[in-house]
Design a protein around this motif. Structure first.
Motif, PDB file in Angstrom:
ATOM      1  N   ALA A  65       0.698  -1.244   0.156  1.00 37.16           N
ATOM      2  CA  ALA A  65       0.110  -0.032   0.081  1.00 37.16           C
ATOM      3  C   ALA A  65       0.927   1.145   0.146  1.00 37.16           C
ATOM      4  N   HIS A  66       1.966   1.115  -0.783  1.00 38.80           N
ATOM      5  CA  HIS A  66       2.901   2.360  -0.811  1.00 38.80           C
ATOM      6  C   HIS A  66       3.445   2.862   0.817  1.00 38.80           C
ATOM      7  N   SER A  67       3.412   2.077   1.753  1.00 39.90           N
ATOM      8  CA  SER A  67       4.123   2.345   3.034  1.00 39.90           C
ATOM      9  C   SER A  67       5.446   2.005   3.242  1.00 39.90           C
ATOM     10  N   VAL A  68       6.319   2.550   3.966  1.00 38.44           N
ATOM     11  CA  VAL A  68       7.629   2.573   4.289  1.00 38.44           C
ATOM     12  C   VAL A  68       7.826   2.241   5.380  1.00 38.44           C
ATOM     13  N   HIS A  69       8.859   1.777   5.959  1.00 38.02           N
ATOM     14  CA  HIS A  69       9.206   1.599   7.630  1.00 38.02           C
ATOM     15  C   HIS A  69      10.731   1.627   7.728  1.00 38.02           C
ATOM     16  N   PRO A  70      11.228   2.546   7.477  1.00 45.82           N
ATOM     17  CA  PRO A  70      12.713   2.523   7.480  1.00 45.82           C
ATOM     18  C   PRO A  70      13.010   2.439   9.078  1.00 45.82           C
ATOM     19  N   ARG A  71      14.133   1.724   9.696  1.00 45.80           N
ATOM     20  CA  ARG A  71      14.601   1.734  10.879  1.00 45.80           C
ATOM     21  C   ARG A  71      15.756   2.449  10.894  1.00 45.80           C
ATOM     22  N   VAL A  72      15.806   3.769  11.746  1.00 49.50           N
ATOM     23  CA  VAL A  72      17.043   4.568  11.860  1.00 49.50           C
ATOM     24  C   VAL A  72      17.794   4.050  12.830  1.00 49.50           C
ATOM     25  N   GLU A  73      19.075   4.057  12.784  1.00 46.08           N
ATOM     26  CA  GLU A  73      19.999   3.384  13.806  1.00 46.08           C
ATOM     27  C   GLU A  73      21.217   4.419  13.978  1.00 46.08           C
ATOM     28  N   GLY A  74      21.955   4.277  15.050  1.00 41.74           N
ATOM     29  CA  GLY A  74      23.110   4.941  15.146  1.00 41.74           C
ATOM     30  C   GLY A  74      23.181   6.347  15.822  1.00 41.74           C
ATOM     31  N   LEU A  75      21.876   6.510  16.192  1.00 49.14           N
ATOM     32  CA  LEU A  75      21.577   7.889  17.220  1.00 49.14           C
ATOM     33  C   LEU A  75      22.061   7.952  18.560  1.00 49.14           C
ATOM     34  N   LYS A  76      22.087   9.071  19.054  1.00 55.10           N
ATOM     35  CA  LYS A  76      22.356   9.011  20.352  1.00 55.10           C
ATOM     36  C   LYS A  76      21.189   8.747  21.458  1.00 55.10           C
ATOM     37  N   ALA A  77      21.475   8.260  22.682  1.00 55.28           N
ATOM     38  CA  ALA A  77      20.534   7.670  23.459  1.00 55.28           C
ATOM     39  C   ALA A  77      19.757   9.128  24.202  1.00 55.28           C
ATOM     40  N   ALA A  78      18.359   8.873  24.566  1.00 55.13           N
ATOM     41  CA  ALA A  78      17.894   9.936  25.400  1.00 55.13           C
ATOM     42  C   ALA A  78      18.139  11.276  24.704  1.00 55.13           C
ATOM     43  N   THR A  79      17.574  11.231  23.215  1.00 54.38           N
ATOM     44  CA  THR A  79      17.831  12.775  22.573  1.00 54.38           C
ATOM     45  C   THR A  79      16.575  12.824  21.833  1.00 54.38           C
ATOM     46  N   ASP A  80      16.082  13.934  21.634  1.00 50.81           N
ATOM     47  CA  ASP A  80      15.069  14.525  20.677  1.00 50.81           C
ATOM     48  C   ASP A  80      15.607  14.584  19.359  1.00 50.81           C
ATOM     49  N   TYR A  81      14.904  14.044  18.328  1.00 53.58           N
ATOM     50  CA  TYR A  81      14.981  14.035  17.003  1.00 53.58           C
ATOM     51  C   TYR A  81      13.820  14.362  16.065  1.00 53.58           C
ATOM     52  N   PHE A  82      13.988  14.970  14.941  1.00 56.18           N
ATOM     53  CA  PHE A  82      13.119  15.359  14.033  1.00 56.18           C
ATOM     54  C   PHE A  82      13.150  14.654  12.734  1.00 56.18           C
ATOM     55  N   TYR A  83      12.398  14.362  12.034  1.00 53.22           N
ATOM     56  CA  TYR A  83      12.431  13.249  10.899  1.00 53.22           C
ATOM     57  C   TYR A  83      11.129  14.117   9.743  1.00 53.22           C
ATOM     58  N   ARG A  84      11.490  13.567   8.536  1.00 51.50           N
ATOM     59  CA  ARG A  84      10.577  13.981   7.492  1.00 51.50           C
ATOM     60  C   ARG A  84      11.027  12.995   6.176  1.00 51.50           C
ATOM     61  N   PHE A  85       9.958  12.990   5.491  1.00 53.85           N
ATOM     62  CA  PHE A  85       9.904  12.410   4.212  1.00 53.85           C
ATOM     63  C   PHE A  85      10.128  13.040   2.906  1.00 53.85           C
ATOM     64  N   SER A  86      10.620  12.769   1.768  1.00 55.46           N
ATOM     65  CA  SER A  86      10.345  13.617   0.511  1.00 55.46           C
ATOM     66  C   SER A  86       9.940  12.708  -0.700  1.00 55.46           C
ATOM     67  N   VAL A  87       9.388  13.084  -1.485  1.00 55.26           N
ATOM     68  CA  VAL A  87       9.214  12.461  -2.927  1.00 55.26           C
ATOM     69  C   VAL A  87       9.426  13.771  -3.882  1.00 55.26           C
ATOM     70  N   GLY A  88      10.479  13.591  -4.582  1.00 56.60           N
ATOM     71  CA  GLY A  88      10.703  14.812  -5.525  1.00 56.60           C
ATOM     72  C   GLY A  88      10.630  15.979  -4.619  1.00 56.60           C
ATOM     73  N   PRO A  89      10.069  17.124  -5.106  1.00 57.80           N
ATOM     74  CA  PRO A  89      10.062  18.236  -4.370  1.00 57.80           C
ATOM     75  C   PRO A  89       9.065  18.349  -3.140  1.00 57.80           C
ATOM     76  N   GLN A  90       8.435  17.431  -2.984  1.00 57.17           N
ATOM     77  CA  GLN A  90       7.316  17.332  -1.971  1.00 57.17           C
ATOM     78  C   GLN A  90       7.973  16.976  -0.798  1.00 57.17           C
ATOM     79  N   LYS A  91       7.329  17.471   0.227  1.00 55.53           N
ATOM     80  CA  LYS A  91       7.982  17.431   1.582  1.00 55.53           C
ATOM     81  C   LYS A  91       6.821  16.820   2.702  1.00 55.53           C
ATOM     82  N   SER A  92       6.979  15.906   3.619  1.00 48.45           N
ATOM     83  CA  SER A  92       5.844  15.493   4.555  1.00 48.45           C
ATOM     84  C   SER A  92       5.964  16.346   5.667  1.00 48.45           C
TER      85      SER A  92
END
Length: 515
Positions: free
Chosen positions: A112-139
């Motif tokens: 169903a055009h879903s994606v589930h990437p697992r991000v690794e290698g980050l710092k513990a107990a830390t806030d992070y922000f994320y977004r997706f993009s397809v061409g010029p369009q950003k989530s």
């Protein structure tokens, strides 16, 4: 962990899920796909929002599903039946000036055009922000916080609890308020994320809402399950909650069919047909939630069991109280049988091991149905499995500082779990905190026809039949549980939140002390 139906071959079981290992892998981490044909220009590719889930000390699962027309009745969200590369970025700042991880996943029609990437290698107990993009369009931008390092001293951890999201019964004011909580590290969805019933004039209580005739039948196909998830996730407050903090999710019954047990339909659907229904329902669950790769089903089997380690503060264990349980009891002798199980033998051993080996301050279990003894005829809850309940309560007592989190009943309930109420030697075994529904059963009322069943027990310390959510704050010294309600959900989404009750559980007491 369960056994396939004897009428189905292993090859057919794998075929029912419809997604190969290669398809799954590309939906998590795709190689360079710059040469892929670009999509025709479509607006609102991220119409179902973004989410993160299953945080660890070094990362989390990210999720989105491309759906420019979320309510397209073929279940593909308005996407063409071909793959599209989706880029993702993780930043230490909301403006994405300090990007620390990036990658690409392939959104494919098989999932169903879903994606589930697992991000690794980050710092513990830390806030992070994320977004997706397809061409010029950003989530839209989402946020998650990684867990503390293993064994690390942790001053606090906050959890929001949501259950029973019958979209057609009311607006998601509870989600709006939970998403605005100043302190929120994790959201736990405790089952009935969707409901399978047909939406008709008789049950469409969400005022101002309309649906097409495609929604009027009980869902049973993959396309219909996808459409119901899209309808539920189209709510802006649910999207905001997912963007606010990482989530974990378990299911109860309505993700498939009301009161189904294991591989058996509650309405007599033949086993082979119902196996297909379970397979497509579990697959839609995976496609629409930020769950880990293990949750992708193989036929009518899926693994949603998971454990989170919150430094030295809490060990959280997510259980499946639907897929592996024994059939409902046929009589009282069957109900009290010593070998009856709610979790299945393998899962029960796993939960026991997690409790016995825990070195955390708090031992938190999350399940779909109520554990506390209420009435013997409530056989869909642990009341139908008293021997299994005794075994679990004995392990919770042994572990200490045990907390059971549940939903299902559309009521707020706070209960002290006591051995003597369940056939064990007298003494505390833990506490149970039950969150009410977000919308199911409409506005509700503080007391209702079920109130006497619950408040007859002195260990049930609180009962409220209105809608809302539960907010928990764990510290080394105590657990604070705040039961929030909204006075209405049917008319609109503007209801204020009100505190129904707040309890403190000092570490080492298994008590609920009302503030």
């Amino acid at each position: 962990m369960s056994s396939p139906s004897p009428t189905l071959s292993r090859r057919r079981l794998l075929g029912l899920s419809g997604a190969s290992a290669a398809v799954l892998a590309l939906g998590v981490n795709a190689p360079d796909v710059a040469s892929a044909d670009p999509l025709p220009h479509r607006e609102n590719l991220f119409g179902l929002g973004v989410a993160s889930g299953y945080p660890r000390e070094d990362g989390a699962v990210l999720w989105t599903r491309l759906a420019p027309e979320p309510l397209a009745e073929d279940g593909h969200g308005g996407m063409p039946l071909r793959s599209a590369p989706v880029k993702w970025e993780v930043s230490e700042t909301r403006d994405f000036r300090r990007i620390v991880k990036r990658g690409t996943a392939l959104a494919q029609p098989e999932l169903a055009h879903s994606v589930h990437p697992r991000v690794e290698g980050l710092k513990a107990a830390t806030d992070y922000f994320y977004r997706f993009s397809v061409g010029p369009q950003k989530s839209p931008v989402g946020r998650f916080r990684t867990l503390p390092a293993a064994g690390a001293a942790t001053e606090r951890f906050t959890v929001g609890m949501i259950s029973c999201q019958a979209w057609y019964h009311g607006h998601f004011a509870a989600h709006r308020h939970l998403a605005q909580e100043e302190d929120l590290d994790l959201t736990i969805f405790l089952g009935d994320y969707i409901y399978e019933y047909g939406i008709t004039a008789a049950n469409l209580w969400r005022q101002g809402a309309e649906v097409t005739p495609a929604h009027a039948v009980e869902i049973e196909t993959l396309e219909q399950y996808r459409l119901r998830y899209a309808l539920t996730k189209s709510d802006p407050h649910l999207q905001a909650l997912h963007a606010r903090a990482a989530a974990v999710a378990i299911w109860d019954d309505h993700e498939v069919q009301n009161d189904y047990v294991g591989a058996a339909s509650s309405t007599g659907i033949p086993a082979e047909l119902f196996a297909h229904r379970i397979a497509v329902a579990y697959r839609a669950f995976y496609e629409n939630l930020p769950v880990d790769i293990d949750a992708l089903p193989q036929g009518p089997e899926s693994d949603i069991l998971a454990g989170l380690e919150v430094g030295s503060l809490a060990r959280i264990t997510l259980m499946d109280t639907r897929q592996f349980r024994d059939a409902p009891p046929v009589d009282e002798a069957d109900r009290v049988r010593e070998d009856r199980t709610m979790l299945g033998a393998a899962q029960e051993r796993w939960v026991t091991e997690r409790l016995r080996t825990s070195q955390s301050r708090w031992n938190v279990l999350a399940g779909g149905v109520v554990l506390a003894p209420i009435t013997d005829d409530r056989t869909d809850q642990w009341d139908g499995y008293p021997a299994a309940r005794r075994r679990l309560l004995a392990e919770m007592r042994r572990a200490g500082n045990a907390v059971m989190l549940t939903g299902d009943i559309h009521k707020h309930v706070a209960a002290e779990l006591r051995g003597e109420a369940a056939g064990l030697p007298a003494g505390p075994a833990g506490v149970e905190l039950v969150t009410t529904s977000a919308a199911s059963d409409g506005d509700g009322a503080k007391t209702d026809k079920y109130t006497p069943d619950w408040v007859q027990h002195d260990y049930v310390r609180h009962y409220d039949g209105r809608r809302g959510y539960l907010h928990l704050r764990f510290t080394p010294e105590q657990l604070t549980s705040s039961f929030w309600i909204v006075p209405w959900v049917e008319s609109d989404d503007t209801a204020p939140k009100e505190l129904s009750a707040r309890f403190t559980t000092p570490a080492g007491t298994s008590r609920l002390i009302e503030d």
